[in-house]
Design an enzyme around this catalytic site. Structure first.
Site, PDB file in Angstrom:
ATOM      1  CG  HIS A 277     -64.997  70.614  41.354  1.00  0.00           C
ATOM      2  ND1 HIS A 277     -64.531  69.336  41.535  1.00  0.00           N
ATOM      3  CD2 HIS A 277     -64.319  71.399  42.232  1.00  0.00           C
ATOM      4  CE1 HIS A 277     -63.604  69.344  42.482  1.00  0.00           C
ATOM      5  NE2 HIS A 277     -63.462  70.585  42.917  1.00  0.00           N
ATOM      6  CD  GLU A 278     -64.739  75.298  43.280  1.00  0.00           C
ATOM      7  OE1 GLU A 278     -64.904  75.407  44.512  1.00  0.00           O
ATOM      8  OE2 GLU A 278     -63.672  74.880  42.775  1.00  0.00           O
ATOM      9  CG  ASP A 359     -63.246  66.030  40.230  1.00  0.00           C
ATOM     10  OD1 ASP A 359     -63.477  67.250  40.140  1.00  0.00           O
ATOM     11  OD2 ASP A 359     -62.099  65.558  40.288  1.00  0.00           O
TER      12      ASP A 359
END
Length: 411
Positions: A277-278, A359
């Protein structure tokens, strides 16, 4: 009605409206609290955990109300009785140069504010967080943090403030442009070196050791075409049981930092999903977007600020006699509140959109289930409010709610 009186009434009106608006949103959020688990949260919280979460949210909400009310009353007193102007005149008896005067003015305000808010910080850490099992900080660590924060603010904040005051007092109408450039350079420097310079003052960061987790992270990074060698673990558990991870820096300076609590709470696949996600933020250029938006936003603020600094009526409205940088900045910070609220709405909408995209990026690698499981664990572990008021979310949330994120990833 005199101009200075009009300014004072406008400033007070904005302070009052802002306080009641924020408390109205907080009230709406509290009204949604119930001991009964909503249907959409079944399977995430069990009955005991949900009751604990509701108690935690209620305690924090009431505590926030008390601290906000206290700050509101203090600020109204300061504005109505011209305390800012009184402090300015008092310091002018000893200091004639504008830069030392501004430093002394804001230094005095910072210290007084710290003294006033310190009991609330202490209570929040050693009573509320302790009661619900989050606090791991010792009193020694707490006081050292306060001291380090004070010194850091005095050194870095003082240096930046001195430079800005000098630029505005020296370069005339175009000073805001030079200030914009200086602040941008400083911000970029902090983006690149924050984890190298600032974080070590408060926490230890050690390279993630060889093993299953590092191998899994490196394997995903290679699959995603994301070169990363700097993976660090931070000893966040010395202060709290709450878990997190973040990505910082640019180019060769980019770094992934995992809280040690995150490693303890999640399994390998879930940690990789959180990091995916990051990395998604970086791949989707959200980091760059945020930086450019911040730079533009800073430029607009500095230009508007330049229009206030020489205004004698504003100085008189705050109880002063002489127009100055510091009194202009105080007035501007209040008068800009409605504009900041509107900008904040668009910023939150943009941020939530980016979170959905990050996401989706992780889900594109088949990590949706792992990310959902990881987010559920982190939310329950931190007793997060999973059923907040929609209007509260609209104004304040930089992330979608957990339920919104789960629904989006399942689609």
């Amino acid at each position: 009605m005199r101009s200075d009186t009009q300014y004072l009434l406008l400033i007070i009106l904005i302070v009052v409206l802002d306080f009641f608006w924020t408390q109205y949103l907080a009230y709406r959020n509290r009204k949604r609290m119930s001991p009964k688990i909503p249907a959409q949260l079944e399977g995430i919280y069990d009955k005991e955990e949900y009751e604990k979460q509701q108690a935690y949210q209620k305690v924090n909400s009431r505590f926030g109300l008390y601290t906000s009310l206290f700050s509101f009353v203090i600020l109204l007193f300061v504005l109505c009785f011209g305390v800012f102007g009184w402090l300015d005149e008092l310091l002018r008896q000893c200091i004639s140069s504008e830069i030392p005067l501004a430093l002394a003015f804001f230094g005095a305000i910072y210290i007084v504010n710290d003294i006033i808010t310190l009991p609330f910080d202490y209570y929040g850490t050693f009573v509320i967080e302790e009661r619900f099992g989050f606090n791991k900080s010792t009193k020694k660590t707490f006081w050292l943090d306060q001291l380090k924060g004070l010194l850091l603010t005095a050194i870095l904040g003082g240096a930046v403030l001195a430079l800005v005051v000098w630029l505005y007092n020296t370069l005339g109408d175009y000073a805001w442009l030079y200030t914009w450039g200086a602040v941008t350079v400083f911000s970029l420097f902090m983006t690149l070196f924050y984890s190298n310079i600032i974080v070590p003052l408060f926490n230890k960061q050690t390279p993630l050791e060889e093993g299953e987790l590092r191998d899994a992270i490196e394997a995903f990074a290679q699959k995603a075409g994301f070169a990363i060698n700097n993976i660090y673990v931070m000893d966040a558990s010395k202060r709290s049981t709450k878990a997190n991870a973040y990505f910082t820096g640019l180019g060769a300076k980019k770094r992934i930092v995992l809280f040690d609590t995150l490693i303890n709470d999640l399994d390998t696949d879930e940690i990789v999903a959180v990091l995916a996600h990051e990395i998604g933020h970086y791949k989707k250029k959200h980091t760059l977007q945020g930086m450019l938006i911040s730079i533009c936003y800073t430029g607009v603020i500095l230009f508007l600020l330049s229009l206030f600094l020489g205004n004698q009526d504003i100085a008189v409205a705050l109880g002063g006699k002489t127009a100055s940088f510091h009194l202009g900045l105080i007035a501007f910070s209040v008068l800009f509140t409605p504009v900041s609220l509107v900008i904040g709405i668009f910023s939150s909408i943009h941020s939530r959109k980016n979170e959905y995209q990050a996401d989706a990026y992780a889900a594109g690698f088949g990590l949706a289930d792992s990310l959902i499981n990881g987010l559920k664990k982190l939310s329950v572990k931190s007793l997060s409010n999973l059923n907040p008021d929609p209007l509260f979310v609209f104004f304040y949330y930089s992330h979608p709610t957990l339920l919104q994120r789960i629904e989006a990833m399942k689609k």
